[in-house]
Design an enzyme around this catalytic site. Sequence first.
Site, PDB file in Angstrom:
ATOM      1  CG  HIS A  91       0.839  -6.711   9.106  1.00 18.74           C
ATOM      2  ND1 HIS A  91       1.280  -6.099   7.958  1.00 18.74           N
ATOM      3  CD2 HIS A  91      -0.530  -6.591   9.107  1.00 18.74           C
ATOM      4  CE1 HIS A  91       0.253  -5.634   7.279  1.00 18.74           C
ATOM      5  NE2 HIS A  91      -0.853  -5.902   7.946  1.00 18.74           N
ATOM      6  CG  HIS A 134       6.039 -10.197   5.247  1.00 23.33           C
ATOM      7  ND1 HIS A 134       6.775  -9.100   4.862  1.00 23.33           N
ATOM      8  CD2 HIS A 134       4.800  -9.724   5.576  1.00 23.33           C
ATOM      9  CE1 HIS A 134       6.035  -8.009   4.946  1.00 23.33           C
ATOM     10  NE2 HIS A 134       4.828  -8.361   5.375  1.00 23.33           N
TER      11      HIS A 134
END
Length: 290
Positions: A204, A246
């Site tokens: 992303h 993440h």
Amino acid sequence: MPSSQNARSRARERTSVLSRPEFMSLNQSLRSTSGSGPPESRGSARRAGQTKHQTSQPSEEAPDSGSKDRRESAKMPEEDCMQLNPSFKGIAINSLLAIDICLSKRMGVCSYTSSSWGGCRSIVSLLALTGHGITWIIGTIVCLTRSNTLAGQEVLVNLLLALLLDIMTVAGVQRLVKRRGPWEMTPGLLDCIAMDVYSFPAAHASRAAMVSKFLLSHLVLAVPLRILLVLWAFLVGLSRVLLGKHHLTDMVCGFALGMLHFSLMETVWLSSSTCQTLISISTLSWSPSF
């Protein structure tokens, strides 16, 4: 004289008695003991010799085993050996990774509904969805079908190719590194479709950086919109850290990879005629000119 004669007669009687057949074995044992000592001492001497011989064999084999161990340790690779004195570089890298994991876990405040910011999880997930690859590919294709200008179609075709390049590159790097996120979570359906399964690098963040730089370079936008576009890219990358997907280093490397994808697409930019050829082939209306 009679006493000496009596003594001699007694000695003769003893020798005559010992010379009889029933006393022959006793006579031989007496001779053997007088010549070489008692039989127990000889047996013990033999046993001692055997034990010395047996103990000498392991002592001879000990240096051989030591040399074999040295050879095996010399053949072992460096990663299998214990480093009692690690380098400064290794210590620094391990320390940075430990700090990264600790900070990423603390920032995962929206990882679960029971987390400290669990009530904002749906909003953060919606923000992360705006940077998903499937979302941008579908939106780019829809805009391409509605575009009527050659310049617009050129920008949209190159954007679509940049998105495909970003998805394939990030998926390949993730498959090679196979780093897990700070929290153990199963990827969603859209993540599996976009091959965004592992943590490093953040897909992303890479996509948001590439798209924002792409739009800033090829669209004429007002200053507030440009600021909002940069802020959106940063928040998209941060949202994945808040959701526990993440690490911080994944997000930073994702931003860097997105800028690299933009630079690569600027190098191999497709012209308007090439874009029109690709559009004609995709819509099955292309006719080669001879």
